[in-house]
Structures are given as structure tokens and as C-alpha cells.
Design an enzyme around this catalytic site. Structure first.
Site, PDB file in Angstrom:
ATOM      1  N   SER A   7     -69.394 -13.842  62.384  1.00  0.00           N
ATOM      2  CA  SER A   7     -70.295 -14.405  61.389  1.00  0.00           C
ATOM      3  C   SER A   7     -71.352 -15.253  62.070  1.00  0.00           C
ATOM      4  CB  SER A   7     -69.526 -15.270  60.387  1.00  0.00           C
ATOM      5  OG  SER A   7     -69.140 -16.506  60.983  1.00  0.00           O
ATOM      6  N   ASP A   8     -72.496 -15.403  61.423  1.00  0.00           N
ATOM      7  CA  ASP A   8     -73.421 -16.447  61.845  1.00  0.00           C
ATOM      8  C   ASP A   8     -72.755 -17.780  61.546  1.00  0.00           C
ATOM      9  OD1 ASP A   8     -75.656 -17.773  62.753  1.00  0.00           O
ATOM     10  OD2 ASP A   8     -77.065 -16.500  61.655  1.00  0.00           O
ATOM     11  N   TRP A   9     -73.279 -18.854  62.089  1.00  0.00           N
ATOM     12  CA  TRP A   9     -72.599 -20.148  62.031  1.00  0.00           C
ATOM     13  C   TRP A   9     -72.549 -20.678  60.592  1.00  0.00           C
ATOM     14  CZ3 TRP A   9     -72.234 -17.983  66.262  1.00  0.00           C
ATOM     15  CH2 TRP A   9     -71.634 -18.549  67.388  1.00  0.00           C
ATOM     16  N   GLY A  10     -71.336 -20.658  60.019  1.00  0.00           N
ATOM     17  CA  GLY A  10     -71.149 -21.133  58.655  1.00  0.00           C
ATOM     18  C   GLY A  10     -71.432 -20.101  57.585  1.00  0.00           C
ATOM     19  N   ALA A  11     -71.557 -18.836  57.967  1.00  0.00           N
ATOM     20  CA  ALA A  11     -71.915 -17.793  56.995  1.00  0.00           C
ATOM     21  C   ALA A  11     -70.704 -17.130  56.350  1.00  0.00           C
ATOM     22  CB  ALA A  11     -72.780 -16.731  57.671  1.00  0.00           C
TER      23      ALA A  11
END
Length: 276
Positions: free
Chosen positions: A142-146
Site C-alpha cells: 500500500s501507499d503510506w496509510g492507504a
């Protein structure tokens, strides 16, 4: 690509988080400086050299941001409502070409939703298209916090949540009550095992005095590539174009007009100096 891979290897970096393949739709996009092109064909056929070169040195890459993370306004949560034809002709081709021709070790999914479904939870995107149609063999992070739902994202085909939210208990409970099937859990876990093994197999640098000297020399040589590439752009035609542009009156306002920014700041988040 080979220069990046060599330096990453010597610095004991296992995976480079790039290249970025999103399409340059709008010049106001905060990440446009990282993207390759507004043309899907060029983006895929240029960036593939980075992937192949880096991975030839035993270092992984991460294509991002899959997919359609192309606008700045509400970029972290917008739903990109896009037709199948536009996805296939504009937003997918660069990813598809590199996946089929170079097999990147990892792919990073986007923050945004696509047609109302978060990219990290989109089974059609991460499994049906990426793995079953294109034959992707690596892991999806995932992208950071996605990652908004650990169970839904794992079922969709997300191997790795970044950064860790320490909510693995959700996966355990879902596996126990049948919301995650054992085969899917094994498939996602095996992807992570394969990635770890690939990272272990690359030759780890020895931090001897000779190795440090070689690393310094390599970094100096790598730094010398940038001016050479820049000089290659100074053709007569390009110089004439820049001279013509310099004769136009341009007004620059704000703090960034006084301070030179060589790259992005806080992952290209643009904040006003003053707000009302």
C-alpha cells in the site's frame, strides 16, 4: 537504472520505491516532477530501463501509484471515476508493459478510489487485472496509510500494508471465522516470503575500508551522470526555445519564488505560506 541499482546495493537498500508511472494530467500535480510522461506509451517504454537496470543489480523496484493517482485536488481520497476504455488506453498501459517485460519485484497501489473502490481493496485491480491478466509475480504494497481495511485489502490481493498499523489481529480473527480463506492467506504470505528471500540472496556489502572507498568513488561517478545528461539537452533547438521563453514576462510570487527547491518537500505536499 544500473547506476541507481549499484548505489542502492552498496548502501544496502533492498527495494527502490519507484519509478512513478502516473500520467501527467495537470501541471499542478504535486508529484508530476516524478512522473515520466503525459503519454502512456512513453511512460512505460522509458521507465522500463530504470526497472531493468536497478533489478539487474539485485535490487527491487516498486511501480507506483497503481492506479489513476493523477490529480492533486483531494489526491489522498478522491474517487477517480474512469471508463474501462480510458483505463485500458491511458492509465494502465505503462504499468502493463513493465509488468509483462520486466517483472518488478513490487507494485505500490494508490491512495485513491477507482470507481468508488479503494485501490488497496480492489480485487479486480490487484488480482483480476494485475496478476491474472498481466501475470504479475511480485508483491503489492500500500501507499503510506492507504490501507483502510486489512481484511478487505488482503482478500483483494494486497500483500503488505505500509507503514505497519500493528493490526495483524484483524487478519488472525478473519482467518479464524472464514472471512479470509486459507489459500488466499497462503498466497499473500508466500509473496512476502519470496520477496524476503530475493533480498537475502543479493550480495550484502561488506563495510570494510576498501568497500567504503569504492562506495564513495561510485557515488561521485553517479553524481557526474546528472550534469552529462543535462548537457545532452542543450541542443541548439532547445536553447532557442529557452531564449524565446525568457523574453516573456513571468511573475513568481510567494516563498518558493525566493527559495530554490531542488526536489519535493514532504512528498510534494503543497502548503500555502499564509492562509485566510
Amino acid at each position: 537504472g544500473e547506476a541507481l541499482g549499484s548505489e542502492a546495493h552498496d548502501l544496502d537498500v533492498n527495494v527502490l520505491l519507484g519509478p512513478d508511472l502516473n500520467i501527467k494530467r495537470n501541471p499542478l500535480g504535486g508529484r508530476c516532477f516524478e512522473y515520466w510522461s503525459e503519454d502512456p506509451y512513453l511512460a512505460g517504454h522509458e521507465a522500463i530501463g530504470i526497472v531493468a537496470g536497478v533489478q539487474s543489480k539485485g535490487v527491487g523496484t516498486s511501480l507506483k501509484h497503481f492506479a489513476a493517482n493523477n490529480q492533486e485536488t483531494d489526491r489522498l481520497r478522491i474517487s477517480a471515476n474512469i471508463s474501462q476504455r480510458a483505463l485500458r488506453e491511458i492509465y494502465f498501459p505503462a504499468f502493463e508493459h513493465i509488468v509483462k517485460e520486466a517483472q518488478p519485484w513490487t507494485i505500490m497501489c494508490a491512495y485513491n478510489c477507482i470507481n468508488g473502490v479503494h485501490a488497496a481493496q480492489d480485487h479486480w485491480l490487484l488480482t483480476d487485472v494485475l496478476r491474472d491478466e498481466w501475470g504479475f509475480e511480485g508483491i503489492v504494497m500500500s501507499d503510506w496509510g492507504a490501507d483502510h481495511d486489512r481484511v478487505a485489502s488482503l482478500n483483494a490481493g494486497l500483500n503488505l500494508e505500509m507503514p505497519p498499523s500493528y493490526t495483524d489481529d484483524q487478519i488472525v480473527y478473519a482467518a479464524r471465522d472464514g472471512r479470509i480463506q486459507p489459500a488466499q492467506l497462503d498466497r499473500m504470505a508466500q509473496g512476502m516470503i519470496d520477496l524476503v528471500n530475493a533480498c537475502i540472496q543479493k550480495n550484502q556489502p561488506e563495510l570494510t575500508e576498501q568497500a567504503v572507498t569504492q562506495l564513495r568513488q561510485g557515488m561521485e561517478a553517479f553524481a557526474g551522470l546528472a550534469p552529462r545528461f543535462g548537457q545532452e539537452q542543450f541542443t541548439e533547438q532547445n536553447v532557442a526555445r529557452m531564449q524565446a521563453l525568457s523574453q516573456r514576462m513571468t511573475q513568481m510570487r510567494g516563498h518558493m519564488a525566493k527559495m530554490t527547491a531542488m526536489t519535493s518537500q514532504q512528498l510534494a505536499t503543497l502548503l500555502p505560506e499564509q492562509s485566510m
